[in-house]
Design a protein around this motif. Sequence first.
Motif, PDB file in Angstrom:
ATOM      1  N   ALA A 220       0.749  -1.349  -0.134  1.00 11.18           N
ATOM      2  CA  ALA A 220      -0.013   0.127  -0.040  1.00 11.18           C
ATOM      3  C   ALA A 220       0.929   1.275  -0.136  1.00 11.18           C
ATOM      4  N   CYS A 221       1.994   1.137   0.556  1.00 10.88           N
ATOM      5  CA  CYS A 221       3.034   2.347   0.424  1.00 10.88           C
ATOM      6  C   CYS A 221       3.677   2.482  -0.551  1.00 10.88           C
ATOM      7  N   VAL A 222       3.555   1.799  -1.879  1.00 15.06           N
ATOM      8  CA  VAL A 222       3.934   1.840  -3.089  1.00 15.06           C
ATOM      9  C   VAL A 222       2.758   2.834  -3.794  1.00 15.06           C
ATOM     10  N   TRP A 223       3.159   3.840  -4.513  1.00 13.76           N
ATOM     11  CA  TRP A 223       2.019   4.658  -5.051  1.00 13.76           C
ATOM     12  C   TRP A 223       1.438   4.354  -5.834  1.00 13.76           C
ATOM     13  N   PRO A 224       0.007   4.421  -5.978  1.00 13.89           N
ATOM     14  CA  PRO A 224      -0.745   4.024  -7.449  1.00 13.89           C
ATOM     15  C   PRO A 224      -0.086   4.463  -8.609  1.00 13.89           C
ATOM     16  N   GLY A 225      -0.103   3.538  -9.337  1.00 14.48           N
ATOM     17  CA  GLY A 225       0.446   3.652 -10.792  1.00 14.48           C
ATOM     18  C   GLY A 225       1.664   3.042 -10.895  1.00 14.48           C
ATOM     19  N   GLU A 226       2.539   2.997  -9.865  1.00 17.66           N
ATOM     20  CA  GLU A 226       3.903   2.568  -9.932  1.00 17.66           C
ATOM     21  C   GLU A 226       3.985   1.004 -10.207  1.00 17.66           C
ATOM     22  N   THR A 227       3.612   0.508 -11.252  1.00 26.57           N
ATOM     23  CA  THR A 227       3.449  -0.846 -11.631  1.00 26.57           C
ATOM     24  C   THR A 227       4.793  -1.672 -11.375  1.00 26.57           C
ATOM     25  N   ALA A 228       5.817  -1.182 -12.148  1.00 29.17           N
ATOM     26  CA  ALA A 228       7.099  -1.726 -12.066  1.00 29.17           C
ATOM     27  C   ALA A 228       7.442  -2.030 -10.919  1.00 29.17           C
ATOM     28  N   ARG A 229       7.479  -0.787  -9.749  1.00 35.17           N
ATOM     29  CA  ARG A 229       8.042  -0.838  -8.757  1.00 35.17           C
ATOM     30  C   ARG A 229       7.205  -1.945  -7.663  1.00 35.17           C
ATOM     31  N   LEU A 230       5.935  -1.854  -7.971  1.00 32.49           N
ATOM     32  CA  LEU A 230       5.273  -2.797  -7.142  1.00 32.49           C
ATOM     33  C   LEU A 230       5.646  -4.282  -7.580  1.00 32.49           C
ATOM     34  N   ALA A 231       5.802  -4.444  -8.611  1.00 30.48           N
ATOM     35  CA  ALA A 231       6.250  -5.946  -9.240  1.00 30.48           C
ATOM     36  C   ALA A 231       7.487  -6.231  -8.520  1.00 30.48           C
ATOM     37  N   ARG A 232       8.331  -5.260  -8.456  1.00 31.70           N
ATOM     38  CA  ARG A 232       9.717  -5.475  -8.058  1.00 31.70           C
ATOM     39  C   ARG A 232       9.773  -5.884  -6.495  1.00 31.70           C
ATOM     40  N   LEU A 233       8.802  -5.116  -5.948  1.00 29.24           N
ATOM     41  CA  LEU A 233       8.537  -5.363  -4.381  1.00 29.24           C
ATOM     42  C   LEU A 233       7.980  -6.782  -4.205  1.00 29.24           C
ATOM     43  N   ASP A 234       7.253  -7.196  -4.942  1.00 36.66           N
ATOM     44  CA  ASP A 234       6.609  -8.374  -5.093  1.00 36.66           C
ATOM     45  C   ASP A 234       7.834  -9.625  -4.938  1.00 36.66           C
ATOM     46  N   ARG A 235       8.595  -9.289  -6.015  1.00 38.77           N
ATOM     47  CA  ARG A 235       9.702 -10.300  -6.218  1.00 38.77           C
ATOM     48  C   ARG A 235      10.642 -10.346  -5.166  1.00 38.77           C
ATOM     49  N   ALA A 236      11.027  -9.342  -4.424  1.00 38.50           N
ATOM     50  CA  ALA A 236      11.872  -9.061  -3.333  1.00 38.50           C
ATOM     51  C   ALA A 236      11.151  -9.832  -2.149  1.00 38.50           C
ATOM     52  N   ILE A 237       9.850  -9.709  -1.758  1.00 40.85           N
ATOM     53  CA  ILE A 237       9.175 -10.364  -0.741  1.00 40.85           C
ATOM     54  C   ILE A 237       9.300 -12.077  -1.001  1.00 40.85           C
ATOM     55  N   GLU A 238       8.857 -12.444  -2.420  1.00 42.24           N
ATOM     56  CA  GLU A 238       9.209 -13.835  -2.507  1.00 42.24           C
ATOM     57  C   GLU A 238      10.637 -14.226  -2.101  1.00 42.24           C
ATOM     58  N   ALA A 239      11.631 -13.445  -2.670  1.00 41.95           N
ATOM     59  CA  ALA A 239      13.111 -13.950  -2.541  1.00 41.95           C
ATOM     60  C   ALA A 239      13.329 -13.851  -1.119  1.00 41.95           C
ATOM     61  N   MET A 240      12.871 -12.842  -0.346  1.00 43.93           N
ATOM     62  CA  MET A 240      13.071 -12.845   1.204  1.00 43.93           C
ATOM     63  C   MET A 240      12.536 -14.074   1.894  1.00 43.93           C
ATOM     64  N   ARG A 241      11.240 -14.484   1.351  1.00 44.78           N
ATOM     65  CA  ARG A 241      10.790 -15.514   2.140  1.00 44.78           C
ATOM     66  C   ARG A 241      11.503 -16.826   1.959  1.00 44.78           C
ATOM     67  N   ALA A 242      12.135 -17.115   0.458  1.00 43.08           N
ATOM     68  CA  ALA A 242      12.812 -18.146   0.185  1.00 43.08           C
ATOM     69  C   ALA A 242      13.647 -17.984   0.997  1.00 43.08           C
ATOM     70  N   ALA A 243      14.798 -17.053   1.050  1.00 38.30           N
ATOM     71  CA  ALA A 243      16.146 -16.930   1.841  1.00 38.30           C
ATOM     72  C   ALA A 243      15.837 -17.172   3.564  1.00 38.30           C
ATOM     73  N   LEU A 244      14.495 -16.862   3.884  1.00 43.56           N
ATOM     74  CA  LEU A 244      14.165 -17.188   5.258  1.00 43.56           C
ATOM     75  C   LEU A 244      14.202 -18.800   5.495  1.00 43.56           C
TER      76      LEU A 244
END
Length: 383
Positions: A220-244
């Motif tokens: 929600a803290c990513v600004w509306p319309g910042e689609t690429a940034r949101l996709a990057r955040l999602d990939r990072a969250i997945e990678a963090m979960r994998a690292a954990l």
Amino acid sequence: VKPTRKGLDRFEEDAQAWRAGSGARVPVYDRLLEEAAALVAAPAGPLEQAARERLDAAWRERRFSAPYDRPLLLMAALRAEATRAGAGHPLHAALAADPPAVGAATRAALAAALTDAPPRLHADLATRWVQTNETSRAVAWLWPAYLAGCSGDRARPLAIADIGCSAGLNLIGDRLSPLWSDAGGQPLPLAVGARVVARLGLDARPLDVSRDGDVAWLRACVWPGETARLARLDRAIEAMRAALAAPGEPPPAVETVDVRAAPARLEALAAALPADAVLIAYQTVVREYLPSDVRDQHAAAMQAWLAGGTGGEAGAGPRRVFVELEVAPEGWTGSEIPNPMALVAHVAGSGPLLLARCGYHPTVLTPDPTAVAVFAAATAADR
Ligand SMILES: C[S@@+](CC[C@H](N)C(=O)[O-])C[C@H]1O[C@@H](n2cnc3c(N)ncnc32)[C@H](O)[C@@H]1O
């Protein structure tokens, strides 16, 4: 920055200041904050009165420091709620749809969204802080670690510590796609396949990617319309979960630690590391969030921490490095200037080394070859 604002005091002023400085970058927030400022200043009718009262109730006990805190908190909380509630929410088209519909950001929809809201909206307004985690800033350690000779699994061991780490996503920057080049288009050299023996994140209010509510808030803290940034955040969250969950590697660890306690925590980390290691403590976009007295104390304490790794018996410990990726002194103008950020490295015995300038979400950096060479020579000396 002193916590001078409470409740709805001078909200209109803060909303207008944010609009003047940044509104053009997020038209839907610009529009909605114009409406919010007007509604708070002069609520028209019982629905708007109720909307204002609910916002006031959520913030009555809170103190805010920066002028942008409340406008952006209101926007993020409404965006989180619109996303959770789905298409029936009065501001869904404005805040949660892609692309955002600016025309749907009306005063009536705002009043309805505030009055007809479940308690979770008010919980977000009352307890959350606007908190991003921008993984393009992982360059703050990936590049210096290369320069310090930590690339490859036969290189010297590396430990990283992220001060003000949010969810700690930059701790796993080496699991994400590299993004960085210099102004000539040459990829920036990064520590690849490094022997990372510790990944420690410190934050006063860390977010936890294993909690759905925290993930929803980060999004929600990513600004509306910042689609690429949101996709990057999602990939990072997945990678963090994998690292954990990854076996056999020291997992990233995120701890609740205020900057005032960070040097002591770093001291404990240094004591636990092999003597040939490099320990890079870094912070990205944290300084502006600290009250000015804390900011000064922290800067001095980090210099003392760096010096603690040299001389006397302590000289046998790991090589200590502190890297800051923060707004350059002249960078925070509210308007668009090229390269407002400074990537500055500190090692004991030399002054600050301005390694490069870059943007808030860096992908292109402008290195200073002299500073880079001094940094590489200083950190290579103990290899
Ligand atoms: C703008 S965010 C940057 C997060 C991350 N470093 C990045 O670049 O994506 C600022 C972070 O600083 C943290 N922070 C603010 N004040 C702090 C303090 N006194 N001690 C520790 N962390 C703090 C916030 O909780 C937030 O996660």
